[in-house]
Write a protein that holds these residues in place. Structure first.
Motif, short mmCIF file in Angstrom:
data_model
loop_
_atom_site.label_atom_id
_atom_site.label_comp_id
_atom_site.label_asym_id
_atom_site.label_seq_id
_atom_site.Cartn_x
_atom_site.Cartn_y
_atom_site.Cartn_z
N SER A 11 0.96 -1.23 0.06
CA SER A 11 -0.53 -0.27 0.52
C SER A 11 1.26 1.14 -0.15
CB SER A 11 -1.28 0.01 1.40
OG SER A 11 -1.76 1.41 1.38
N VAL A 12 0.91 1.82 -1.31
CA VAL A 12 1.13 3.55 -1.16
C VAL A 12 0.45 4.29 -1.70
CG1 VAL A 12 3.27 1.96 -1.75
CG2 VAL A 12 1.75 2.80 -3.41
N GLN A 13 0.86 5.61 -1.32
CA GLN A 13 0.54 7.30 -1.85
C GLN A 13 0.29 7.49 -3.36
OE1 GLN A 13 1.20 10.13 0.81
NE2 GLN A 13 -0.46 8.79 2.63
N ALA A 14 -0.36 7.89 -3.56
CA ALA A 14 -0.04 8.38 -5.22
C ALA A 14 0.98 8.90 -5.84
CB ALA A 14 -1.46 8.94 -6.58
N GLY A 15 2.31 8.19 -6.49
CA GLY A 15 3.69 9.57 -6.90
C GLY A 15 4.60 8.81 -6.03
N ASP A 16 4.42 7.60 -5.75
CA ASP A 16 5.33 6.64 -4.99
C ASP A 16 5.86 4.89 -5.87
OD1 ASP A 16 5.46 7.55 -2.66
OD2 ASP A 16 4.16 6.99 -1.64
N SER A 17 6.57 4.69 -5.48
CA SER A 17 7.14 3.62 -6.80
C SER A 17 6.89 2.48 -5.48
CB SER A 17 8.38 4.09 -7.17
OG SER A 17 8.33 4.73 -7.59
N LEU A 18 7.45 1.00 -6.77
CA LEU A 18 7.17 -0.46 -6.43
C LEU A 18 7.83 -1.19 -6.85
CD1 LEU A 18 3.37 -1.18 -4.64
CD2 LEU A 18 6.19 -0.87 -3.33
#
Length: 124
Positions: A11-18
């Motif tokens: 689970s991440v926020q918009a603009g992040d990377s995975l």
């Protein structure tokens, strides 16, 4: 045949990377055509990225320029680097393998083996 196991979701926020990974076993990895698909709640399975029969990569228009598909034959693993994630990228992501490279790499029905999926959730 080949077995596939995905990992790296979260689970991440918009603009992040995975970075997602798919480890293969039980087959001759280099002879299979690999692809990534995703499925959001209430929607059908959607093509994301794949290697074609010629060795080139292809991407869905919705992820082109943000996602990168790579392969490590020594580790029998493929990766999906996802950058600039958007809420609409939220889905379960599946790794898949097809035994016939000549079949359309963007068509889910052409794949023979599938992983269990890994959840990616992107919040605003």
């Amino acid at each position: 045949q080949v077995q596939l196991v995905e990992s790296g979701g979260g689970s991440v926020q918009a603009g992040d990377s995975l970075r997602l990974a798919c480890a293969a076993s039980g087959g001759t990895f280099s002879t299979y055509g690999m692809g990534w698909f995703r499925q959001a709640p209430g929607k059908e399975r959607e093509f994301v990225s794949a290697f074609t029969w010629s060795g080139a990569t292809r991407y869905a228009d919705s992820v082109k320029g943000r996602f990168t598909f790579s392969r490590d034959n020594a580790k029998k693993t493929v990766y999906l680097q996802m950058k600039s994630l958007k809420p609409e990228d939220t889905a379960v992501y599946y790794c898949a393998a097809r035994s016939d490279y000549s079949r359309n790499s963007a068509e889910a029905n052409n794949y023979d083996y599938w992983g269990q999926g890994t959840q990616v959730t992107v919040s605003s």
